[in-house]
Design an enzyme around this catalytic site. Structure first.
Site, PDB file in Angstrom:
ATOM      1  N   ASP A 109     -29.120  55.874 -71.816  1.00  0.00           N
ATOM      2  CA  ASP A 109     -27.937  55.808 -72.671  1.00  0.00           C
ATOM      3  C   ASP A 109     -28.403  56.243 -74.060  1.00  0.00           C
ATOM      4  O   ASP A 109     -29.067  55.491 -74.763  1.00  0.00           O
ATOM      5  CB  ASP A 109     -27.393  54.366 -72.687  1.00  0.00           C
ATOM      6  CG  ASP A 109     -26.275  54.166 -73.715  1.00  0.00           C
ATOM      7  OD1 ASP A 109     -25.831  55.147 -74.338  1.00  0.00           O
ATOM      8  OD2 ASP A 109     -25.852  53.008 -73.888  1.00  0.00           O
ATOM      9  N   LYS A 126     -26.288  61.650 -83.059  1.00  0.00           N
ATOM     10  CA  LYS A 126     -25.408  62.016 -81.949  1.00  0.00           C
ATOM     11  C   LYS A 126     -24.104  62.641 -82.450  1.00  0.00           C
ATOM     12  O   LYS A 126     -23.520  63.494 -81.784  1.00  0.00           O
ATOM     13  CB  LYS A 126     -25.104  60.755 -81.129  1.00  0.00           C
ATOM     14  CG  LYS A 126     -24.289  60.988 -79.868  1.00  0.00           C
ATOM     15  CD  LYS A 126     -24.256  59.714 -79.054  1.00  0.00           C
ATOM     16  CE  LYS A 126     -23.379  59.816 -77.829  1.00  0.00           C
ATOM     17  NZ  LYS A 126     -23.433  58.553 -77.047  1.00  0.00           N
ATOM     18  N   GLU A 162     -20.226  58.287 -70.046  1.00  0.00           N
ATOM     19  CA  GLU A 162     -20.522  56.878 -70.295  1.00  0.00           C
ATOM     20  C   GLU A 162     -19.563  55.929 -69.547  1.00  0.00           C
ATOM     21  O   GLU A 162     -20.033  54.968 -68.919  1.00  0.00           O
ATOM     22  CB  GLU A 162     -20.511  56.602 -71.810  1.00  0.00           C
ATOM     23  CG  GLU A 162     -21.749  57.199 -72.483  1.00  0.00           C
ATOM     24  CD  GLU A 162     -21.622  57.393 -73.991  1.00  0.00           C
ATOM     25  OE1 GLU A 162     -20.670  56.838 -74.581  1.00  0.00           O
ATOM     26  OE2 GLU A 162     -22.463  58.102 -74.563  1.00  0.00           O
ATOM     27  N   ASP A 177     -14.817  51.058 -74.954  1.00  0.00           N
ATOM     28  CA  ASP A 177     -16.174  51.129 -75.510  1.00  0.00           C
ATOM     29  C   ASP A 177     -16.125  51.103 -77.032  1.00  0.00           C
ATOM     30  O   ASP A 177     -15.758  52.085 -77.674  1.00  0.00           O
ATOM     31  CB  ASP A 177     -16.858  52.418 -75.006  1.00  0.00           C
ATOM     32  CG  ASP A 177     -18.315  52.538 -75.473  1.00  0.00           C
ATOM     33  OD1 ASP A 177     -18.739  51.762 -76.358  1.00  0.00           O
ATOM     34  OD2 ASP A 177     -19.029  53.409 -74.941  1.00  0.00           O
TER      35      ASP A 177
HETATM   36  P1  ADP Z   1     -23.541  52.735 -79.732  1.00  0.00           P
HETATM   37  O1  ADP Z   1     -22.919  52.893 -78.385  1.00  0.00           O
HETATM   38  O2  ADP Z   1     -22.726  53.343 -80.831  1.00  0.00           O
HETATM   39  O3  ADP Z   1     -24.955  53.170 -79.767  1.00  0.00           O
HETATM   40  P2  ADP Z   1     -23.798  49.858 -79.325  1.00  0.00           P
HETATM   41  O4  ADP Z   1     -22.988  49.734 -78.120  1.00  0.00           O
HETATM   42  O5  ADP Z   1     -25.253  49.644 -79.211  1.00  0.00           O
HETATM   43  O6  ADP Z   1     -23.501  51.198 -80.120  1.00  0.00           O
HETATM   44  O7  ADP Z   1     -23.182  48.819 -80.381  1.00  0.00           O
HETATM   45  C1  ADP Z   1     -23.773  48.579 -81.613  1.00  0.00           C
HETATM   46  C2  ADP Z   1     -22.857  47.692 -82.418  1.00  0.00           C
HETATM   47  O8  ADP Z   1     -22.673  46.446 -81.767  1.00  0.00           O
HETATM   48  C3  ADP Z   1     -23.382  47.411 -83.814  1.00  0.00           C
HETATM   49  O9  ADP Z   1     -22.360  47.612 -84.771  1.00  0.00           O
HETATM   50  C4  ADP Z   1     -23.733  45.950 -83.711  1.00  0.00           C
HETATM   51  O10 ADP Z   1     -23.604  45.291 -84.963  1.00  0.00           O
HETATM   52  C5  ADP Z   1     -22.711  45.435 -82.732  1.00  0.00           C
HETATM   53  N1  ADP Z   1     -23.084  44.157 -82.128  1.00  0.00           N
HETATM   54  C6  ADP Z   1     -24.224  43.886 -81.443  1.00  0.00           C
HETATM   55  N2  ADP Z   1     -24.251  42.586 -81.065  1.00  0.00           N
HETATM   56  C7  ADP Z   1     -23.087  42.035 -81.535  1.00  0.00           C
HETATM   57  C8  ADP Z   1     -22.531  40.703 -81.490  1.00  0.00           C
HETATM   58  N3  ADP Z   1     -23.174  39.720 -80.914  1.00  0.00           N
HETATM   59  N4  ADP Z   1     -21.315  40.523 -82.073  1.00  0.00           N
HETATM   60  C9  ADP Z   1     -20.682  41.536 -82.679  1.00  0.00           C
HETATM   61  N5  ADP Z   1     -21.144  42.778 -82.762  1.00  0.00           N
HETATM   62  C10 ADP Z   1     -22.349  43.027 -82.200  1.00  0.00           C
HETATM   63 MG    MG Z   2     -22.660  53.320 -76.474  1.00  0.00          MG
END
Ligand code: ADP
Ligand code: MG
Length: 617
Positions: free
Chosen positions: A25, A88, A188, A210
């Site tokens: 991912d 990205k 995804e 998502d």
């Molecule tokens: P991406 O797909 O864009 O790479 P992710 O799916 O990894 O992103 O999500 C990252 C986001 O999730 C960040 O903004 C992070 O602060 C948020 N996040 C992670 N854990 C939590 C949580 N426990 N509560 C709220 N937001 C969260």
């Molecule tokens: Mg993602």
């Protein structure tokens, strides 16, 4: 640590027999890798801190060393100019595409003049988004090799469902650059549903929501007989966890008058406030209150306050869900399951609102950060031949075609066609002795290519000289399982051929893609009129040309009266063809045809008679 070397030979080689293909991912905010080993899905942890997520951040040290992940994340505060995040967003994009949001990036996004594609300038060197993504992938590869104690080289990488050909190709290239053989690029949302094992039994329609760090996507998928089809996508490429953090920062800045507090108004002060806001947000996903003291300030936020702050953001995502459903021509009752993906779906208000909109509890048992990588690993295992009951299928998000006479779009593969797919059509030349033919490939729904997006072009050369209309040129489109387009043109009489893989010279923003669809709907009527006029004009020019040819070849057989009548009908047609009244043009064509058809027959009879006479002699 992002870079460490391991002695691969000393690792455990016991599993060598079973092939391991990675599921990756490659996220905007975080990336991670997973794999299936003997039927067990595992996400790869960083041995030191047990974290599975690798922040998608690349930092360039003065020494030339490149850091990726948590260590690079630290450098965002200390050295933002040499620390690249959200790369990205730049994949497959031109500089012009990202210019509007340039201010968003803390680093230098530039056009180096070599091609249209955007570059990132770091320490006097230019990097492509592909090179930077490759650094992230390399770091993931090193991690998993350290864990497995052996080299791995094959992978499945996920991309958002709305990624176009250029963005998919860029992702594939990044994999290659990182030393990975990218067996497949998958969507995804498809990966997320695979992780939940959806669609294995009866046909299902599901929604995948998502909400990541900086982007929001909603996809409506239909799964039937193990085949995944994207019915619709919607979303907002600048809406995610970062915006949630920002709303907390704004709230605190106002409440504690931080803009006049030197501790929190400097560049690094602002960054540390942002990190504190993120901490509060995560805390509030499982607690009712956040409280901490930092640099003399007692920061405080309750869950109801937090929910008030983010309600507008969540409502925007729900509105997108409605649009996606409408696009798929479905209602909430048609959706059997709702899958939650992305770290930001941990926020309870998000789950509540989404569940309420779809009128059913959401799927959230799997870790929303890991679910995409888990699904990619399952797909990888399918490709490795270890699972046989799943097949993947996606659709072309926009129509694909070529430019024909008068700048018209001739669609070869319509929008929403299941991929892989292929289609072909025959064309010919419009000028005598034409040796070259330009094939310009476009993507979009409008009738004129000028309103669509150009993907690329090439020239079919060395067509043997023939009268106009005689060459048979077959144009073939093939979209492979990754959604990448290959275009081939072949002149059938001579066998001369030419092909390209589409590597677009410029990208497209996701918003633009939605806009293109909307434009095509809003302009459907004018477009149809314009097309009708252009087609009439093409037809008129064709007839004028062939009449000229006919007259000059058979002058001696035609009477004076016939010649002058044809000439005057031609003149009328020549006048109206410059106007824009398709009825006038079509009438003039008809008049000319009606008059010249019997004459042409008569001339043919004479020609044949003469030929027969010649034979007798
Ligand atoms: P991406 O797909 O864009 O790479 P992710 O799916 O990894 O992103 O999500 C990252 C986001 O999730 C960040 O903004 C992070 O602060 C948020 N996040 C992670 N854990 C939590 C949580 N426990 N509560 C709220 N937001 C969260
Ligand atoms: Mg993602």
């Amino acid at each position: 640590m992002a870079r460490f070397s391991i002695d691969l030979k000393s690792g455990n080689l016991a599993d060598q027999a079973s092939e391991i293909i990675l599921g990756i991912d490659l996220g905007t905010t975080n990336s991670l890798v997973a794999y299936v080993n003997n039927g067990v899905v595992t996400t790869v942890k960083d041995g030191k801190n047990e974290r599975t997520l690798v922040p998608s951040i690349v930092h360039f040290e003065k020494s030339g060393e490149i850091l990726v992940g948590d260590v690079a994340h630290q450098m965002l505060i200390h050295d933002p100019q040499n620390t690249i995040y959200s790369v990205k967003r730049l994949m497959g994009k031109s500089f012009a595409d990202v210019q509007a949001v340039e201010a968003y990036f803390g680093y230098q996004v530039i056009d180096d003049g070599t091609d249209n594609l955007v570059k990132i300038k770091v320490r006097n060197r230019f990097y492509t988004p592909i090179e930077l993504s490759a650094e992230i992938l390399k770091s993931l590869k090193i991690r998993v090799e350290a864990e497995l104690g052996r080299t791995v080289s094959k992978a499945v990488i996920t991309v958002p469902a709305y990624f176009n050909d250029a963005q998919r190709q860029a992702t594939r290239d990044a994999g290659k650059l990182a030393g990975l053989d990218v067996l497949r690029i998958i969507n995804e949302p498809t990966a997320a549903s695979l992780a939940y094992g959806l669609g294995k039994t009866e046909a299902q329609t599901i929604a995948v929501y998502d909400l990541g760090g900086g982007t929001f996507d909603i996809s409506i998928l239909q799964i039937q007989d193990g085949v995944f089809e994207v019915l619709a996508t919607n979303g907002d490429t600048f809406l995610g966890g970062d915006d949630i953090d920002r709303s907390i920062v704004d709230h605190w800045t106002q409440k504690y008058k931080l803009e006049i507090n030197p501790e929190f108004s400097s560049k690094s002060g602002v960054q540390s406030l942002r990190l504190l806001a993120e901490k509060a947000k995560k805390h509030l996903s499982s607690n009712d209150e956040f409280r901490t003291t930092e640099k003399g300030i007692d920061f405080h936020l309750t869950k109801p306050q937090f929910e008030d702050l983010i309600k507008p953001l969540v409502d925007r995502t729900v509105a997108c869900c409605g649009l996606a459903l409408k696009d798929a021509k479905l209602t909430v009752n048609d959706i059997q399951h709702v899958v939650m993906v992305g770290g930001s779906t941990r926020v309870p208000l998000v789950k509540e609102k989404v569940g309420a909109f779809f009128q059913k509890p959401v799927y959230d048992n799997l870790d929303p950060d890991e679910v995409v990588a888990l699904g990619a690993a399952i797909q990888a295992d399918v490709l490795a031949g270890n699972q046989k009951d799943v097949l993947l299928l996606d659709i072309t998000p926009l129509s694909l075609g070529i430019e024909t006479m008068g700048g018209l779009m001739d669609t070869i593969i319509p929008r929403n066609t299941k991929v892989p797919c292929k289609a072909g059509r025959q064309y010919t030349t419009s000028v005598d002795g034409q040796k070259n033919l330009k094939i310009a490939v476009f993507q979009g729904e409008r009738d004129l290519v000028e309103h669509n997006r150009k993907l690329g072009e090439f020239i079919l050369r060395n067509i043997p000289p023939m009268p106009a209309g005689l060459p048979k040129i077959e144009v073939h489109f093939v979209v492979n399982a990754d959604g990448i387009l290959k275009v081939k043109a072949k002149e059938l009489r001579s066998g001369t051929e030419q092909a390209i893989d589409i590597k677009p010279t410029y990208g497209i923003s996701e918003e633009d893609m939605g806009k293109m669809l909307l434009d095509s709907i809003q302009n459907a009527e004018t477009d149809m009129q314009v097309r009708a006029i252009l087609e009439a004009k093409n037809e008129a020019n064709h007839i004028l040309l062939s009449t000229d040819k006919f007259v000059s070849q058979h002058k001696d057989i035609l009477s004076e009266a016939e010649l002058s009548s044809i000439l005057s009908l031609q003149t009328v047609l020549k006048i109206v063809v410059d106007g824009s009244d398709k009825d006038l043009i079509n009438n003039a064509i008809e008049n000319l045809n009606e008059y010249s058809a019997p004459i042409a027959h008569k001339v043919m009879d004479v020609v044949i008679r003469q030929a027969m006479k010649g034979q007798k002699v």
